[in-house]
Design an enzyme around this catalytic site. Sequence first.
Site, PDB file in Angstrom:
ATOM      1  N   GLY A   8       0.837  -1.211   0.000  1.00  0.00           N
ATOM      2  CA  GLY A   8       0.000   0.000   0.000  1.00  0.00           C
ATOM      3  C   GLY A   8       0.865   1.250   0.000  1.00  0.00           C
ATOM      4  O   GLY A   8       0.483   2.297   0.525  1.00  0.00           O
ATOM      5  N   GLY A  11      -0.387   4.815  -1.110  1.00  0.00           N
ATOM      6  CA  GLY A  11      -1.543   5.408  -0.441  1.00  0.00           C
ATOM      7  C   GLY A  11      -1.165   6.633   0.371  1.00  0.00           C
ATOM      8  O   GLY A  11      -0.018   7.110   0.343  1.00  0.00           O
ATOM      9  N   GLN A  12      -2.155   7.136   1.121  1.00  0.00           N
ATOM     10  CA  GLN A  12      -1.964   8.384   1.879  1.00  0.00           C
ATOM     11  C   GLN A  12      -0.761   8.275   2.832  1.00  0.00           C
ATOM     12  O   GLN A  12       0.100   9.151   2.870  1.00  0.00           O
ATOM     13  CB  GLN A  12      -3.234   8.715   2.674  1.00  0.00           C
ATOM     14  CG  GLN A  12      -3.175  10.087   3.323  1.00  0.00           C
ATOM     15  CD  GLN A  12      -4.246  10.306   4.393  1.00  0.00           C
ATOM     16  OE1 GLN A  12      -4.941   9.379   4.800  1.00  0.00           O
ATOM     17  NE2 GLN A  12      -4.380  11.535   4.841  1.00  0.00           N
ATOM     18  N   ASP A  34       2.283  -2.013  -4.384  1.00  0.00           N
ATOM     19  CA  ASP A  34       0.894  -1.548  -4.324  1.00  0.00           C
ATOM     20  C   ASP A  34       0.181  -2.273  -5.473  1.00  0.00           C
ATOM     21  O   ASP A  34       0.811  -2.906  -6.313  1.00  0.00           O
ATOM     22  CB  ASP A  34       0.818  -0.020  -4.507  1.00  0.00           C
ATOM     23  CG  ASP A  34      -0.480   0.588  -3.964  1.00  0.00           C
ATOM     24  OD1 ASP A  34      -0.420   1.311  -2.951  1.00  0.00           O
ATOM     25  OD2 ASP A  34      -1.554   0.341  -4.548  1.00  0.00           O
ATOM     26  N   ARG A  36      -1.530  -0.694  -7.722  1.00  0.00           N
ATOM     27  CA  ARG A  36      -1.650   0.211  -8.872  1.00  0.00           C
ATOM     28  C   ARG A  36      -0.558  -0.072  -9.898  1.00  0.00           C
ATOM     29  O   ARG A  36       0.492  -0.615  -9.577  1.00  0.00           O
ATOM     30  CB  ARG A  36      -1.573   1.660  -8.418  1.00  0.00           C
ATOM     31  CG  ARG A  36      -2.667   1.973  -7.387  1.00  0.00           C
ATOM     32  CD  ARG A  36      -2.731   3.423  -7.108  1.00  0.00           C
ATOM     33  NE  ARG A  36      -2.982   3.678  -5.697  1.00  0.00           N
ATOM     34  CZ  ARG A  36      -2.951   4.871  -5.137  1.00  0.00           C
ATOM     35  NH1 ARG A  36      -2.654   5.919  -5.858  1.00  0.00           N
ATOM     36  NH2 ARG A  36      -3.210   5.019  -3.856  1.00  0.00           N
ATOM     37  N   ASP A  52      -0.847  -7.707  -5.773  1.00  0.00           N
ATOM     38  CA  ASP A  52      -2.046  -7.747  -4.925  1.00  0.00           C
ATOM     39  C   ASP A  52      -1.657  -8.450  -3.625  1.00  0.00           C
ATOM     40  O   ASP A  52      -1.079  -9.552  -3.677  1.00  0.00           O
ATOM     41  CB  ASP A  52      -3.143  -8.532  -5.673  1.00  0.00           C
ATOM     42  CG  ASP A  52      -4.485  -8.457  -4.966  1.00  0.00           C
ATOM     43  OD1 ASP A  52      -4.524  -8.456  -3.718  1.00  0.00           O
ATOM     44  OD2 ASP A  52      -5.504  -8.429  -5.675  1.00  0.00           O
ATOM     45  N   TYR A 142     -14.797  -2.636   8.024  1.00  0.00           N
ATOM     46  CA  TYR A 142     -13.415  -2.164   8.187  1.00  0.00           C
ATOM     47  C   TYR A 142     -12.966  -2.356   9.647  1.00  0.00           C
ATOM     48  O   TYR A 142     -11.889  -2.905   9.913  1.00  0.00           O
ATOM     49  CB  TYR A 142     -13.353  -0.696   7.776  1.00  0.00           C
ATOM     50  CG  TYR A 142     -12.062   0.018   8.068  1.00  0.00           C
ATOM     51  CD1 TYR A 142     -10.898  -0.274   7.350  1.00  0.00           C
ATOM     52  CD2 TYR A 142     -11.998   1.015   9.045  1.00  0.00           C
ATOM     53  CE1 TYR A 142      -9.715   0.412   7.602  1.00  0.00           C
ATOM     54  CE2 TYR A 142     -10.824   1.702   9.304  1.00  0.00           C
ATOM     55  CZ  TYR A 142      -9.685   1.393   8.587  1.00  0.00           C
ATOM     56  OH  TYR A 142      -8.520   2.077   8.843  1.00  0.00           O
TER      57      TYR A 142
HETATM   58  P1  NAD Z   1      -4.952   4.430   1.403  1.00  0.00           P
HETATM   59  O1  NAD Z   1      -6.280   3.962   0.953  1.00  0.00           O
HETATM   60  O2  NAD Z   1      -4.564   5.835   1.120  1.00  0.00           O
HETATM   61  O3  NAD Z   1      -3.826   3.482   0.821  1.00  0.00           O
HETATM   62  C1  NAD Z   1      -3.973   2.088   0.748  1.00  0.00           C
HETATM   63  C2  NAD Z   1      -3.183   1.590  -0.443  1.00  0.00           C
HETATM   64  O4  NAD Z   1      -3.425   0.187  -0.544  1.00  0.00           O
HETATM   65  C3  NAD Z   1      -3.631   2.220  -1.769  1.00  0.00           C
HETATM   66  O5  NAD Z   1      -2.537   2.815  -2.421  1.00  0.00           O
HETATM   67  C4  NAD Z   1      -4.218   1.056  -2.567  1.00  0.00           C
HETATM   68  O6  NAD Z   1      -3.937   1.122  -3.950  1.00  0.00           O
HETATM   69  C5  NAD Z   1      -3.504  -0.149  -1.923  1.00  0.00           C
HETATM   70  N1  NAD Z   1      -4.287  -1.391  -2.063  1.00  0.00           N
HETATM   71  C6  NAD Z   1      -5.629  -1.549  -1.953  1.00  0.00           C
HETATM   72  N2  NAD Z   1      -5.956  -2.830  -2.190  1.00  0.00           N
HETATM   73  C7  NAD Z   1      -4.809  -3.498  -2.423  1.00  0.00           C
HETATM   74  C8  NAD Z   1      -4.501  -4.849  -2.718  1.00  0.00           C
HETATM   75  N3  NAD Z   1      -5.447  -5.787  -2.829  1.00  0.00           N
HETATM   76  N4  NAD Z   1      -3.202  -5.186  -2.901  1.00  0.00           N
HETATM   77  C9  NAD Z   1      -2.223  -4.249  -2.799  1.00  0.00           C
HETATM   78  N5  NAD Z   1      -2.445  -2.956  -2.535  1.00  0.00           N
HETATM   79  C10 NAD Z   1      -3.733  -2.581  -2.338  1.00  0.00           C
HETATM   80  O7  NAD Z   1      -4.856   4.116   2.971  1.00  0.00           O
HETATM   81  P2  NAD Z   1      -3.937   4.808   4.059  1.00  0.00           P
HETATM   82  O8  NAD Z   1      -4.716   5.917   4.623  1.00  0.00           O
HETATM   83  O9  NAD Z   1      -2.584   5.063   3.536  1.00  0.00           O
HETATM   84  O10 NAD Z   1      -3.936   3.658   5.169  1.00  0.00           O
HETATM   85  C11 NAD Z   1      -2.847   2.792   5.381  1.00  0.00           C
HETATM   86  C12 NAD Z   1      -3.171   1.921   6.573  1.00  0.00           C
HETATM   87  O11 NAD Z   1      -3.403   2.743   7.724  1.00  0.00           O
HETATM   88  C13 NAD Z   1      -4.442   1.059   6.422  1.00  0.00           C
HETATM   89  O12 NAD Z   1      -4.273  -0.154   7.093  1.00  0.00           O
HETATM   90  C14 NAD Z   1      -5.497   1.885   7.136  1.00  0.00           C
HETATM   91  O13 NAD Z   1      -6.535   1.088   7.613  1.00  0.00           O
HETATM   92  C15 NAD Z   1      -4.684   2.466   8.265  1.00  0.00           C
HETATM   93  N6  NAD Z   1      -5.291   3.670   8.820  1.00  0.00           N
HETATM   94  C16 NAD Z   1      -5.328   4.825   8.105  1.00  0.00           C
HETATM   95  C17 NAD Z   1      -5.911   5.965   8.646  1.00  0.00           C
HETATM   96  C18 NAD Z   1      -5.985   7.265   7.903  1.00  0.00           C
HETATM   97  O14 NAD Z   1      -6.635   8.211   8.384  1.00  0.00           O
HETATM   98  N7  NAD Z   1      -5.342   7.398   6.749  1.00  0.00           N
HETATM   99  C19 NAD Z   1      -6.457   5.906   9.929  1.00  0.00           C
HETATM  100  C20 NAD Z   1      -6.450   4.694  10.610  1.00  0.00           C
HETATM  101  C21 NAD Z   1      -5.840   3.586  10.059  1.00  0.00           C
HETATM  102  N1  SER Z   2      -9.236   7.458   8.710  1.00  0.00           N
HETATM  103  C1  SER Z   2      -9.717   6.115   8.727  1.00  0.00           C
HETATM  104  C2  SER Z   2     -11.062   6.014   8.115  1.00  0.00           C
HETATM  105  O1  SER Z   2     -11.773   6.990   8.192  1.00  0.00           O
HETATM  106  C3  SER Z   2      -9.761   5.613  10.153  1.00  0.00           C
HETATM  107  O2  SER Z   2      -9.354   4.324  10.165  1.00  0.00           O
HETATM  108  O3  SER Z   2     -11.399   4.983   7.605  1.00  0.00           O
END
Ligand code: NAD
Ligand code: SER
Length: 314
Positions: A8, A11-12, A34, A36, A52, A142
């Site tokens: 991932g 991602g963010q 990732d 993508r 994946d 989730y």
């Molecule tokens: P995001 O959605 O921005 O990034 C996730 C990445 O995973 C994406 O780039 C997507 O392309 C990739 N992805 C999705 N399905 C996939 C697959 N099958 N195989 C490979 N890659 C795949 O999420 P994020 O915000 O960067 O979150 C990262 C982690 O942190 C996650 O576990 C999320 O639950 C956790 N988290 C995030 C937040 C937040 O506010 N951003 C808060 C709590 C927890």
């Molecule tokens: N920022 C995340 C969401 O809203 C919290 O896990 O899904």
Amino acid sequence: MKKILITGALGQIGSELSLELARRYGRDNIILTDIREEAIPALSDFKYYKVDVRDKASLKEILENNKIDSIFHLAAILSANGEKNPQFCWDVNMNGSLNILDLGIELKLSKIFIPSSIAAFGDGIDVKNTIQDSVLRPSTMYGVTKVAGESIGNYYFEKFGLDVRGLRYPGIISSETLPGGGTTDYAVEIFYEAIKNKKYESFLKEDAVLPMMYMPDCINATIQLMEADVKNLRRHADYNLAAISFAPKDLAQEIKKIIPEFEISYKPDYRQEIADSWPQTIDDSYARKDWAWEHEFGIEAICKDMIDKLSKKL
Ligand code: NAD
Ligand code: SER
């Protein structure tokens, strides 16, 4: 940690964590993956694999070929997107995590990071200062996958001695990569709209207080936990983590101090129901004691930095 793989990574969180890990451990030691097609421009110098996380055989090949010893597993489907297709959310989040954990044992990896979330909490919690050992009755698929992910991470630590670590991240605010379909995404979207159009329609109601954190704090917390001495850790895959808490109206008020013409309106949708089930503030005293966690950014500093950075970019 010598050779690190991130899932991932585009991602963010992954996109910014990749850069910081490269700064600390050397770019050649950080492998990005990732689902993508190709890496984003800011990460084009990294070795990148499209894979994946449900494809265990391909993951294994990449881990072996690159002699990886640690994984930051960030690939997941987030809360709001997860509610649109709960079975898919279960499939990606659970099978992805299980593959990573099983490969951790098979390949004798040294450390694995799998984040959890405030979404692990739900019905029956005390929403103010939610404690580490609060009940976990998530209201979203989730959240279900996050509770199961924590449990299986802790189980693999106890049963197989695999060093799994995780944080219950709050909502993360960042300027570089847009969030990926969560309930806290409003707190990033609002800045883009404030700069571009001077107005924003919030999908959460004005007084929906949630725990939030700025990306630099999120990255620091993640790396600090992974670098902490395991002897000091009383928890493994499920550390409560906090910085600040605010509602859309508080954020709007801070933005108005910098962009006085900014106006906010409210049209709560299905995401409000999700937010209603989450804590407002979090007790993260285990993190603060075990590995000296301290956040740096408050709401004022976040607004200033976000508006500075996005004004240049947009
Ligand atoms: P995001 O959605 O921005 O990034 C996730 C990445 O995973 C994406 O780039 C997507 O392309 C990739 N992805 C999705 N399905 C996939 C697959 N099958 N195989 C490979 N890659 C795949 O999420 P994020 O915000 O960067 O979150 C990262 C982690 O942190 C996650 O576990 C999320 O639950 C956790 N988290 C995030 C937040 C937040 O506010 N951003 C808060 C709590 C927890
Ligand atoms: N920022 C995340 C969401 O809203 C919290 O896990 O899904």
